[in-house]
Design an enzyme around this catalytic site. Structure first.
Site, PDB file in Angstrom:
ATOM      1  N   SER A 145       0.956  -1.065   0.072  1.00 29.01           N
ATOM      2  CA  SER A 145      -0.085  -0.271   0.135  1.00 29.01           C
ATOM      3  C   SER A 145       0.961   1.080   0.020  1.00 29.01           C
ATOM      4  O   SER A 145       1.845   0.988   0.409  1.00 29.01           O
ATOM      5  CB  SER A 145      -1.047   0.297   1.552  1.00 29.01           C
ATOM      6  N   TYR A 158      -1.770  -0.685   9.796  1.00 30.39           N
ATOM      7  CA  TYR A 158      -1.877  -1.158   8.528  1.00 30.39           C
ATOM      8  C   TYR A 158      -0.807  -1.113   7.985  1.00 30.39           C
ATOM      9  O   TYR A 158      -0.304  -1.551   7.133  1.00 30.39           O
ATOM     10  CB  TYR A 158      -3.389  -0.436   8.039  1.00 30.39           C
ATOM     11  N   LYS A 162       2.653  -2.730   6.033  1.00 29.84           N
ATOM     12  CA  LYS A 162       2.619  -2.909   4.938  1.00 29.84           C
ATOM     13  C   LYS A 162       3.776  -2.931   4.789  1.00 29.84           C
ATOM     14  O   LYS A 162       4.925  -3.091   3.436  1.00 29.84           O
ATOM     15  CB  LYS A 162       1.466  -2.368   4.215  1.00 29.84           C
TER      16      LYS A 162
END
Length: 252
Positions: A145, A158, A162
């Site tokens: 991401s 998150y 990533k």
């Protein structure tokens, strides 16, 4: 021969029941690859298998739950047995993470995010890379991401997961490159999927994102599938060790 043609190859796509995973599976299968697709729901993967098979794509569907380490290891064994080889490994599946500042997240939340979004990828790479080494051929594609490359106040866990994936890509590139195995990650910005629905389901929110994007729209799953096909094919064989921004120019 078309450098994007994947006839004779076997591609495994995790999290392929919808969104980017399904679009990638369609793209690879339409290019000639035989597919193994995964999802958490037996009903959903069966539906996807039927859909892909109706398009003339040779497909096997298997269940895998990222939250269950035994499920991941069982899936890896079953996937190897399905066609006897994996040439293209697309690690797209991810679990939802708690939103909000990092300083408000607990240690248990951190451990759960790493266990569901990072460790399964390690398990699957370890399951298949030795066969790729023996054949001196393979492609491994991680879904990362754009938030892995910048700070964020709302998607901290998150982003950390990533970022770990992006570093894993760089390490694997050094380790596996000499065996003709290319390893990369795709780092999308907002994509119109259920996973990122909160970013685009409100028209005003989507308009703000589009305004901040030089291409003036958010990505569709099929856009990402095109890049995955490039990385999986001989056309992309010298793209290696890269965390590729895929955001319509947002990072520019």
């Amino acid at each position: 021969m078309d450098s994007f043609y994947l006839s004779g190859k076997v591609a495994l796509v995790t999290g392929a029941t919808k969104g980017m995973g399904l679009a990638i599976a369609k793209a690879l299968g339409s290019a000639g690859a035989s597919l193994i697709v995964t999802g958490r729901s037996g009903q959903h993967v069966a539906q996807v298998q039927a859909h892909l098979s109706s398009l003339g794509i040779r497909t096997r569907a298997l269940v895998m739950d990222l939250h269950d380490h035994e499920s991941v290891t069982t899936f890896a064994r079953e996937a190897k047995e399905a066609y006897g080889r994996i040439d293209i490994l697309v690690l797209n599946a991810a679990a939802n993470t708690p939103n909000g500042p990092m300083v408000e997240r607990s240690e248990n939340e951190f451990d759960d995010v790493m266990a569901t979004n990072v460790r399964p990828n390690l398990t699957l790479v370890n399951a298949f890379h030795r066969d790729m080494i023996e054949r001196r051929d393979g492609s491994i594609i991680f879904m990362s991401s754009r938030v892995a490359k910048r700070g964020t106040a709302q998607l901290g866990l998150y982003a950390v997961a990533k970022a770990a994936i992006d570093q894993y890509v760089r390490n694997l590139a050094i380790e596996l490159g000499p065996f003709n195995i290319n390893v990369n990650s795709i780092c999308p910005g907002p994509v119109r999927t259920d996973f990122s629905r909160v970013l685009w389901e409100d028209p005003d929110s989507e308009a703000r994102i589009a305004a901040a994007t030089p291409m003036k729209r958010i990505a569709e799953p099929e856009d990402v599938a095109g890049l995955a096909l490039l990385l999986a094919s001989s056309a992309g064989r010298f793209i290696h060790g890269q965390n590729i921004s895929f955001d319509g120019g947002m990072t520019a």
